[in-house]
Scaffold this motif. Structure first.
Motif, short mmCIF file in Angstrom:
data_model
loop_
_atom_site.label_atom_id
_atom_site.label_comp_id
_atom_site.label_asym_id
_atom_site.label_seq_id
_atom_site.Cartn_x
_atom_site.Cartn_y
_atom_site.Cartn_z
N ALA A 324 0.86 -1.06 0.07
CA ALA A 324 -0.02 -0.06 -0.15
C ALA A 324 1.00 1.30 0.04
N ASP A 325 0.50 2.36 -0.55
CA ASP A 325 1.26 3.46 -0.60
C ASP A 325 0.33 4.77 -0.46
N ILE A 326 0.35 5.34 0.43
CA ILE A 326 -0.75 6.39 0.82
C ILE A 326 0.17 7.62 1.29
N GLY A 406 2.40 9.67 -10.50
CA GLY A 406 2.34 8.19 -9.89
C GLY A 406 3.04 7.18 -10.53
N HIS A 407 2.51 5.85 -10.16
CA HIS A 407 3.50 4.65 -10.85
C HIS A 407 2.59 3.59 -10.55
N HIS A 408 2.86 2.45 -11.03
CA HIS A 408 2.26 1.22 -10.94
C HIS A 408 2.52 0.58 -9.65
N LEU A 413 7.09 -1.43 -4.70
CA LEU A 413 6.13 -0.34 -4.73
C LEU A 413 6.26 0.58 -5.85
N HIS A 414 7.34 0.76 -6.76
CA HIS A 414 7.19 1.06 -7.92
C HIS A 414 7.16 0.08 -8.96
N ASP A 415 6.19 -0.35 -9.00
CA ASP A 415 6.19 -1.79 -9.77
C ASP A 415 6.41 -1.53 -11.38
N ILE A 431 -2.52 1.69 -9.95
CA ILE A 431 -1.59 2.82 -10.12
C ILE A 431 -1.82 3.69 -8.84
N THR A 432 -0.73 4.56 -8.59
CA THR A 432 -0.85 5.70 -7.58
C THR A 432 -1.42 6.86 -8.36
N ILE A 433 -2.16 7.73 -7.72
CA ILE A 433 -2.31 9.11 -8.18
C ILE A 433 -1.95 9.92 -6.83
N GLU A 434 -1.05 10.80 -7.18
CA GLU A 434 -0.35 11.19 -5.92
C GLU A 434 0.24 12.87 -6.46
N PRO A 435 -0.67 13.57 -6.78
CA PRO A 435 -0.42 15.15 -6.85
C PRO A 435 0.24 15.64 -5.59
N ILE A 456 -1.24 14.24 -1.68
CA ILE A 456 -2.42 13.39 -1.43
C ILE A 456 -2.31 12.14 -2.37
N GLU A 457 -1.82 11.07 -1.75
CA GLU A 457 -2.05 10.00 -2.54
C GLU A 457 -2.60 8.72 -2.36
N ASP A 458 -3.55 8.36 -3.48
CA ASP A 458 -4.44 7.21 -3.28
C ASP A 458 -4.09 6.06 -4.36
#
Ligand code: GLY
Ligand code: MN
Ligand code: MN
Length: 505
Positions: A324-326, A406-408, A413-415, A431-435, A456-458
């Motif tokens: 998880a990456d939040i 973001g990234h996969h 973590l960075h898949d 994927i992550t969305i992290e602006p 803010i990363e989801d």
């Protein structure tokens, strides 16, 4: 967006009165020895069945010519200094194809024939044998027996015989899929089964075999890019656990025993990840008070948490190998956000929410398209603030938002780093969305906003349509009023304190 049910059951079987008799021993948790971690019979690792691992191997081989070998060297234990070892991290391609978690192992997947049936594909596992002297120090190994019995190897061999085994297998096949990797532990006083020089020999055997060699990781990248339903279930559990842990941390602000330092907050999160059911934290977290968040990878985590500053965290748990990456930011003050904090928070939040809506296969976007969109969105939202009315897009993308959207996400973590950002996103990508926005302490920028850093990363499962997008981190509060309510009222939001994540995976 798809909504997951929030009703959670605690179904793990935990026997605490007396240790049951077990017929087996293994070098990693398996259902037979650790049913509280792998409660479902037939699963080899949390949420993933032996059958799914088998099907992955069949899929890997489905387009290969007959007489192909896929060779994976597992990882060895790494040492930080002297005899002090790090937590073992298996090679993730090897893990993805077998579920095997012991060091000093090699797997070879052999596609023998091309009959289109199961017997075409053989799994060879070369692993450390059981050895009472070594096990006295290192703990139980699964051994060749375990590889055969539980991990469904068709052939097993002692890793010490790898050289001859590999030579023979290569000589009876025509095509090699493999990636060279380097691991140096020459200086370690504890000898690995296959230390660096041994490993070098194995590399040489392959490199000089005279047969065509192609990259295996290109093939695994394509497979790992699209998560199965079971992988998504495990990732959802890791994210739910991590989301609740972060909610609890936010709820500490207004409590009678608030967290006072970055370090204790980092450890609080780690503890809550594990308490909730994760195996460990997925990476060294960023826990930053105020302007410490301007350092994107701030991992010192050694400052105090100041009342007038935002707390910024980037953290997540890991379950069954999946990360998880939040990232979240919240005011360390029961009064809530101050005005400049709220202004910038809302800009980042708007962009975060708009980008998540784009994770829809039918729109045909690439990760890079979403990045471009995020730059535009931050720029347009920021310009509405008088202090930023003259900001340029270049300043946004180079200074205020110097990283990518973001990234996969998956086992790494960075898949799947070989996967291009210019590929269209498809259903099942995670994927992550992290602006983010990071306002430097520099006179170019209004003093009012200087030193504020927010991301803010989801974690998002790409849907076939908008309705099928899944936000795995939807349980982690991010609306201003939800954060402020949690801060003001402490950990009283129903469920946050007591719920345990469904781990019947
Ligand atoms: N936690 C590292 C990242 O968000 O990419
Ligand atoms: Mn990330
Ligand atoms: Mn992150």
């Amino acid at each position: 967006m798809k909504q997951f049910k929030v009703s959670i059951q605690f179904k793990r079987f935990i026997q605490i009165n007396s240790r049951p008799t077990r017929l087996f021993t293994a070098g990693q948790p398996i259902h037979e020895t650790r049913p509280h971690l792998i409660p479902t019979p037939g699963n080899l690792t949390p949420g993933i069945s032996a059958l799914e691992y088998y099907q992955r191997r069949l899929k890997l081989c489905s387009n290969l010519p007959k007489k192909s070998l896929c060779i994976l060297f597992g990882n060895i234990i790494q040492y930080s200094s002297g005899s002090v070892f790090y937590d073992f991290q298996q090679d993730n391609d090897l893990y993805y194809l077998t579920g095997w978690l012991e060091p000093d192992s090699i797997i070879i997947i052999e596609k023998k024939f091309d009959n289109g049936n199961d017997e075409d594909v053989n799994l060879h596992m070369l692993v450390p044998p059981k050895n009472p002297q070594l096990e006295l120090w290192q703990g139980v190994k699964s051994g060749l027996e375990g590889a055969y019995e539980f991990f469904n190897a068709d052939y097993v061999e002692d890793i010490n015989k790898a050289t001859i085994y590999l030579k023979n297998l290569i000589s009876s096949n025509d095509y090699i899929y493999w990636d060279k990797k380097f691991q140096s532990q020459d200086t370690s006083p504890i000898k690995s089964f296959f230390n660096f020089s041994h490993n070098q020999n194995l590399n040489e055997i392959i490199l000089k075999c005279g047969k065509p060699i192609k990259s295996l990781s290109k093939l695994t990248t394509e497979m790992r890019a699209i998560k199965s339903n079971n992988e998504i279930k495990v990732m959802h559990a890791a994210n739910q656990i991590s989301s609740r842990a972060i909610n609890k941390a936010i709820g500490k602000v207004g409590s009678r025993n608030p967290i006072m330092s970055e370090k204790t907050l980092a450890k609080f999160l780690d503890y809550q990840f594990v308490k909730g059911g994760c195996d460990k934290q997925a990476y060294i977290p960023v826990v930053a008070s105020g302007s410490n968040a301007l350092t994107i990878h701030y991992t010192r985590n050694d400052d105090l948490l100041f009342k007038d500053e935002l707390v910024f965290i980037d953290a997540g748990g890991k379950l069954g190998g999946y990360c998880a990456d939040i990232s979240r930011a919240w005011p360390n003050n029961p009064k809530g956000f101050n005005d400049p904090q709220r202004d910038l928070y809302e800009v980042v939040l708007n962009t975060n929410k708009q980008c998540i809506e784009l994770c829809d296969e039918s729109l045909g976007y690439t990760l890079n398209d979403i990045h471009e969109f995020s730059v535009n969105s931050l720029f347009n939202n920021l310009k509405n603030l008088p202090a930023f009315k003259n900001v340029t897009k270049n300043e946004v993308s180079k200074i205020l938002y110097p990283h990518y959207i973001g990234h996969h996400l998956g086992l790494d973590l960075h898949d799947i780093p070989l996967h291009s950002r210019f590929n269209k996103l498809v259903e099942g990508n995670v994927i992550t969305i992290e602006p983010g926005l990071y306002i430097p302490k520099d006179d170019r920028w209004s003093k009012y906003y200087q030193g504020i850093g927010i991301r803010i990363e989801d974690d998002i499962v790409v849907g076939k349509t908008n309705d099928e997008i899944i936000n795995l981190t939807s349980g982690c509060v991010k609306e201003v009023q939800d954060i402020e309510s949690l801060i003001r009222n402490g950990v009283t939001t129903p469920g946050i304190h007591d719920e345990l994540v469904e781990l019947d995976i």
